[in-house]
Every structure is written in C-alpha cells, then in structure tokens.
Design an enzyme around this catalytic site. Structure first.
Site, PDB file in Angstrom:
ATOM      1  N   ARG A  16       3.753  10.931  -4.589  1.00 31.44           N
ATOM      2  CA  ARG A  16       5.145  11.359  -4.792  1.00 31.44           C
ATOM      3  C   ARG A  16       5.798  10.444  -5.830  1.00 31.44           C
ATOM      4  O   ARG A  16       6.583   9.552  -5.473  1.00 31.44           O
ATOM      5  CB  ARG A  16       5.944  11.232  -3.485  1.00 31.44           C
ATOM      6  CG  ARG A  16       5.568  12.165  -2.357  1.00 31.44           C
ATOM      7  CD  ARG A  16       6.344  11.829  -1.077  1.00 31.44           C
ATOM      8  NE  ARG A  16       6.211  10.410  -0.723  1.00 31.44           N
ATOM      9  CZ  ARG A  16       5.176   9.909  -0.051  1.00 31.44           C
ATOM     10  NH1 ARG A  16       4.220  10.690   0.378  1.00 31.44           N
ATOM     11  NH2 ARG A  16       5.112   8.606   0.189  1.00 31.44           N
ATOM     12  N   HIS A  32       0.842  -1.202   0.000  1.00 27.27           N
ATOM     13  CA  HIS A  32       0.000   0.000   0.000  1.00 27.27           C
ATOM     14  C   HIS A  32       0.879   1.256   0.000  1.00 27.27           C
ATOM     15  O   HIS A  32       0.649   2.193  -0.786  1.00 27.27           O
ATOM     16  CB  HIS A  32      -0.910  -0.009   1.228  1.00 27.27           C
ATOM     17  CG  HIS A  32      -1.707   1.249   1.414  1.00 27.27           C
ATOM     18  ND1 HIS A  32      -2.806   1.560   0.642  1.00 27.27           N
ATOM     19  CD2 HIS A  32      -1.562   2.284   2.281  1.00 27.27           C
ATOM     20  CE1 HIS A  32      -3.300   2.720   1.027  1.00 27.27           C
ATOM     21  NE2 HIS A  32      -2.570   3.187   2.018  1.00 27.27           N
ATOM     22  N   TYR A  91      -1.945  17.509   3.302  1.00 21.29           N
ATOM     23  CA  TYR A  91      -1.211  16.587   4.181  1.00 21.29           C
ATOM     24  C   TYR A  91       0.232  16.998   4.485  1.00 21.29           C
ATOM     25  O   TYR A  91       0.845  16.413   5.389  1.00 21.29           O
ATOM     26  CB  TYR A  91      -1.265  15.152   3.642  1.00 21.29           C
ATOM     27  CG  TYR A  91      -0.160  14.762   2.700  1.00 21.29           C
ATOM     28  CD1 TYR A  91      -0.145  15.220   1.389  1.00 21.29           C
ATOM     29  CD2 TYR A  91       0.875  13.931   3.114  1.00 21.29           C
ATOM     30  CE1 TYR A  91       0.856  14.864   0.538  1.00 21.29           C
ATOM     31  CE2 TYR A  91       1.897  13.573   2.254  1.00 21.29           C
ATOM     32  CZ  TYR A  91       1.882  14.033   0.968  1.00 21.29           C
ATOM     33  OH  TYR A  91       2.881  13.679   0.119  1.00 21.29           O
TER      34      TYR A  91
END
Lengths: 440, 440
Positions: free
Chosen positions: B152, B143, B253
C-alpha cells in the site's frame, strides 16, 4: 444428481415412532452423529446417532455389526469422533447403512438396539471432535457486498471476490457446543471522529448465521485435494454461529483481518449431518452469466451439476424479557445455503491447492449465509443496516445489535417434494454481561 | 530488572564439559526443553533438556527428584509437553532448579544422570507440544512500514498500528519442527496489469524471521490475563520461520487477511528456551516520545522497565549449489527482538482482553523481526526491496526470492557482559520444487 443408496429411500420407516413424524429433524434417512452423555453425570462422552427423539449409544451397541461397519462402530465409542472421521467415506457409509437397516421396522436388531437408546431429553453434548484448525470462509456474495458497503462504502466487493473463495483462519479454542454462554467482549473501540481508541465493552455485538463443515479424512502436506475428490474428505455439516463484535472489528481488521472481533466465542450445533445424508439435496451450482467462470482447479461438470446444497436456514431471537414471560424465540430471518457463491467442494480444493494439510476434525465455517433479499441478512449488522434501523420484535422490544441476556437460535433443514426432512436440530447460545472489570 | 534465582548465576559450571564452552548455546544457565528420540528408531518421543552437546532424557530420569520437580519430571515423560506446560510457573521453575543443581560440578546426582544422557548428534525431534491455536503478530514497526509501503504505497502504516498489537490467526496443521521440507506452493496469482488471475507456482517465495512464544498455563474463556500476570502464562521461546508466498498474498489478502500465502508451512526450532532462563535479558520497553502511550491495559511499570527482550537474531541461506560444494550457509541479515514495538506481555494481555481463552501449548509468532536499518530486514521481500534489488551471495549466485533447494537457517542467542550465552540452537528448512501437477 448424485448416485443415492438405499438409506435415502423416502419409504423407509423406523421402529421408533417419533422418527416417523413429518416434522421430526431426525428420521431414519438422516442418522447424524454427535458426542453425548447423560446430563448431570460424570459418564464418558461417546458417539451417538440421533433417531427420532432418541440417541443410539454407539459405545453400548458394540459388537452389533460386522465388517467395515464394526470398525466404524468401535471408533465411535471414543470420546471424540476424530478417529471415526479419519477412517474415510467407505467406513462412514458402511456404518450408516448398517444403522439404517437395523432401525427399519421389523429389523432383527430391534431388541438389541432398544437397550442402546438414550432419550435426547436426558442427554448433554460435547464438541463432537477435537477441532485442530478452524477456517472461516466468506461465501455469500450478498453478505460480502452488504457488509463491504458498511466497512468500505466506496469499494464494497473487492476485485478478488469472484475469483478467490476468500477465507481466513479463526480460533478453535473458543468454539463450543450449543448451550454455550459467553461474556460480552471488551476491546479497543474507536469512533470515526475520536482522536484515540479506548477500551470498552462491545456495543455492536452480532451473530453470524453459518453452515459448519467437518473434514473427515485429511490430506498430506503438499498434496492438494482435487475438486471431484472432495466428497472423500467431507464428513458432514452442522449449524454454526460465529459471534462477532462489529465495533472491535472495524478498528482492528486492517491489514491482517479480524482477530479479537471474532475469537471470543463461536457455537456449533451438536449433531453432524453426514455428507452422505445430504446427497439428495445437492443441486446445480449457478453463476451469473456476467460473472467470471471459476479457474480450472475450481471447475468441473460434477461441481456445476451438484455442487450446491439446498439447506434452509433460520435465525431466531429470544430476549431475556421474552424468556421471563415464557415467550418462544421469534424469527429474525431466513436464508438458504444454496445462495453460496462457492461450493463446499471449491472451498476444500482451494484450501489445499497450495499444499495446506487438512486433518480429521478440522472445521470450516461457510461465512454468513445471507440471501439476495435484504430481509435474508444472516447477521444483525445487515438487518439493522449497520445499526441505523431498529429491528422490531413482536413483544415491543427493539434491537439494532444484541443485548445482554439475548439467546440466538439457529435452525436448518433440507426438504424436497418427497417429504423427507433432514434436520440439523439447533444451535442456541446466550450473551452474558461483560466482565466486571470491563469499562463502559 | 526481574528478581533472578540461583540458576542464572554466571559462575555455575557443569560436569558435562561441552556445556562450559563459551560458544555453547546450551550452558547450565539455559536448560531448554524439547521432545526427542534417538534418530531412526521407533522409540516414543519424550521430553528432554539440552545441556552442552547432550540431552537429558527426562523419561529416563524418573524418580530422581522430589516435590514439585518430581511432578514436572513425570509430566515431561509424555510424548508432548502440553501437560508439563499446563502445570504452571512454579513447577517449571522447580524442575529447572533441580536440574541446575544436579548438573553442577560435584553434584551427587551426576552418576544417576549420566545414565540419562543422549548425544544431540544421535537425536531427532518432534514438535514439542500439540499446538492448539497459532496466532501470528506483527510487532516490528520497521517490517510493517517497509512491507506496507510495498502493498500500500500511499498508506504503509495503518492508523491502528501504534494502538493495537495487530495479530491474526494462522494455521497449526502445517507447523513442523526444524528439518521440515515443503513443496513450493501454487496458488492464484495476478499481475497488476493482468485481466484475470491464473493458477501458478509461487514466484515470490519468502521466509520470515520470527520469535515463537509458547503459552504454558491457559486462561478460562471470559477471563482476561492482566499485563503483569503474563509471566505466569508464558512457558518459553523458540525461533520461528513463517514461510510466505508474497504473490499469493498480494491477490488474496483483502479483506480478511493472509490465508493460502502463509498456511503451506511454518517451521519451529526444536528447543524451547524457558521464560525463566531469559529473565536476565529483559530490558526497557521504549517508545518514541512522539508515539502514543499504550492504553491502560497494555501499560505498567513492570512492562516499561523489563518488557522487552534482548535476543540477537540471524538469518542464513544455503543454496543447493552451496550445499553441493560443501559451502556453509551465508548470513543474509541480523536483527534483535528488542526492536519489537509490542512486548510479549502486551501480546498476551491484548489477546485475552476480549475473553479469548489460551490453552497450554498455544503458540504465538512475534511477526517478522526486522530492525530499523534496511539491512536488518527479516524477510527477502525487504532485503530485495520487493524484488527490485538482487541480493548477491558470496559464491556469485543472486536472489530476489527463494529458489528450489534453498535452505533457510535462523539462529538466535542472548548474551551480556557476564559472558553467559543463552542460545536457541537453530531452525532450518528447505524448499522443494512445486507439485508435479503445478502450472508454471
């Protein structure tokens, strides 16, 4: 300016003389709440209100008031303030007004209330409420920029900063009240040039000077709190030291944020200064003309006119050596909550815009409240420029980060030209050596 | 393999016939705990243990056992399991053994226990305990790598991943039990090419397939829990859906981690399968030879030999259209907790190595448990490759992310060659349309 009620009148005087001294944190215009009991007893903790150098024992005062004030008074007899906080601004205000009237010179309640006094010198405190969730914000752009330049030299202030009141969830289990002691944490550290991390005790232990915010009335899941409604949900404020391990943080924080670098201890001051007591210190919320205007859900005339709060803040340090030689704590820096890039109203509105539910007793940290000048850094990381510059103490000691035995003290107060001083008292706590099993 | 006691014997048979069916999640070897009451009543919630299609009402069973089992039984009459959880592994085990013996064919307690049965069909559940703090880990390397490559592209798996069991604090207020419904969140969204963000309802709403872990006995602040002692502190396991708003997450985030993208809802299954019931499914914890070995505080022979847990996991989707046409939920993916890059013991040891205190009822999410194959993604983000690939449903509908009215169901169970099935039941919850005030 917000509409003020009679509790703010600077001419009020209290029948307890210590409350009338100009330097007192707890005059009759303040009336902050805590949970307390007599020191070294097994008494139940119960709600109290600070006045001068005394505490009004709210459990002992049972039956003194009527109406909404009585409802609030009865809830304050419980061992946490959560129930009282859940009752809403009308009850908080009614109890505060009843207390203000009963404490004024010549009040008929003086005789009855005198029996409910406990000297602050004889008291100890617990957390004022059960904190369900703790959220830490990041609202000083000066702190964010300085710290960002240490963690990400090429990219100190991220593109979302001026749009999003950045926050993240912290740990409630390790929050304790002033007087907390805690062991220096150990954790994974990795020097930039090391091949692998190793388990070691933290070498870059730091404090963070924050304002703490307690939620009173909550909201249901799925029901955002609008910006101009937030005063109905903010119970009050305290001082907050969010201890931080900078070396643990640097290695662990990507991609999901700080974790073990922050959750080993956090300390609140015992007294909650109510949102209502701070209304006279509301002031204009300013943005640089070049900065983007907040999105609509974070903008209102009220927020612009009176969203910011003028709270003067101070950090002091007392080392073990200073304590041994009976030297008082020495000031490290001063700042002000007015520098915050986001208001408390914006924090509440943003936190709930997605439907997240806040509960009575939930807690926000404002984030480190550094000011625009370098000497206004709210953390040692900033004052020592990432550990590169020694901080000289008056007794000849030096610090770049905290050492074992160091006690960090934070103080705060509001004061304007009318002379009234709404003080926060202080939050003080002390670093103990690392666990005996810790690696060095 | 861990030392097993008589409750694990595959030959045990129960006097409740539904418990002896091969497909039953709750045979006599399982005995999971929940808080329940009869549906549509104002009864108090109390502890119950699932057996076949029935629940043993533990409040009604008062007085049936003696010794440590009686202590446990009495604690289970309370409206949360926190007190029972705090009593420690010896009490949990004693109550489980007493129940196992009393439920076996020909047990003398049958008559008395028959009066304590409530059919599961007639029950509703609450959260099994008050969750003080909720920590979400990130333990599937599959994951982490797939999601990292979307957020990213140049840097999918960060350098700390193989050293640090990455985790962060989540929100406990919005955790609810299976059956939860919640509004699609709104929040700040910003397309990569947009000049500024705007407030909109989430367009990339997702589930996360996780295993939930409940802490039983806690630890004092400053006292780490050693790796090989963690079984004394882990009460049990459930299924956990950590709802996520991917578009809110992408913009908010950095640098402090996910916040509003995650805290609008999280859903647990009602039954807690005990740590003890899962002992037979402990298995070898494997690392690729090329990967670094864990640091000493995260390594032990016991952890290597029996640290991993073989729990089969499944996610299913039932759309509004499927529900209207009486079509059952359709499988989206399958995975297994055995793929986790870190063990539960490592999560507990890491979480406390800095002295952080865990409390009874504290909760960990494992992080999304995706498997090595692409079709084993534990989130829609992975299955739709970041929204680029449509997921075809059997009724002709398609999804890249969740739509209003979608119900996500997660199931899990353990089973080996002896045929015993230790099931988790299911967690199911449903997306409602955004708040009427939401922008589109």
């Amino acid at each position: 300016m917000p509409v003020l009620n009679e509790t703010h009148n600077p001419d009020l005087r209290c029948w307890i003389s210590s409350a009338n001294r100009a330097t007192c944190d707890f005059p009759i215009q303040n009336l902050p709440f805590a949970e307390f009991r007599r020191k070294n007893t097994a008494e139940a903790f119960r709600g109290g209100v600070a006045i001068g150098d005394q505490i009004i024992d709210l459990a002992a005062a049972k039956g003194l008031f009527s109406g909404e004030a009585a409802v609030g008074l009865s809830a304050c007899a419980e061992p946490t303030l959560n129930h009282f906080m859940s009752l809403g601004a009308s009850v908080w205000s009614a109890l505060r007004l009843a207390l203000s009237r009963a404490l004024r010179e010549a009040a008929t309640e003086q005789k009855a209330l005198e029996k409910c006094l406990v000297p602050q010198d004889e008291a100890e405190y617990s957390l004022p409420c059960q904190i369900g969730d703790y959220t830490d914000f990041y609202t000083s752009i000066f702190h964010a920029t300085r710290v960002g330049s240490l963690f990400r030299p090429d990219n100190p202030l991220l593109p979302n900063y001026k749009w999003v009141p950045i926050g993240y969830h912290g740990r409630s289990s390790s929050i304790d009240v002033s007087g907390q002691t805690f062991r220096r944490p150990q954790g994974q550290l990795k020097a930039p040039d090391a091949e692998a991390p190793s388990l070691n005790s933290c070498k870059r232990l730091d404090y963070e000077l924050e304002v703490g915010i307690y939620i009173g009335k909550g909201n249901a899941l799925g029901e955002p709190i609008a910006l101009d409604e937030t005063d109905q949900h903010v119970f009050g404020y305290c001082l907050f030291n969010d201890w931080s391990a900078r070396d643990i943080q640097a290695w662990e924080y990507q991609p999901l944020g700080p974790f073990l670098a922050k959750n080993f201890a956090s300390t609140v001051s015992p007294w909650i200064v109510t949102n209502e007591a701070l209304l006279p210190y509301r002031t204009e919320f300013k943005r640089d003309a070049a900065d983007p205007q907040p999105l609509a859900y974070l903008a209102s005339a009220k927020n612009t006119q009176q969203g910011a709060l003028d709270i003067k803040l101070e950090v002091l340090l007392q080392t073990q050596q200073m304590r041994a030689q009976n030297q008082a704590a020495t000031a490290l820096s001063e700042s002000n909550f007015v520098y915050s890039y986001w208001t408390v109203a914006q924090m509440v509105a943003h936190h709930t815009v997605n439907g997240c539910n806040l509960r009575p007793g939930d807690f926000f940290g404002s984030g480190t409240q550094s000011g625009p000048d370098e000497e206004q850094g709210g953390s040692m990381l900033e004052l020592s420029q990432g550990g590169k510059k020694s901080i000289q103490l008056p007794n000849g000691e030096q610090r770049t980060f905290l050492e074992d035995g160091d006690t960090v003290v934070m103080r705060g107060y509001c004061q304007q030209s009318d002379g009234v001083r709404i003080g926060f008292g202080e939050v003080s706590s002390t670093v103990l050596p690392a666990h005996e099993s810790a690696h060095d």
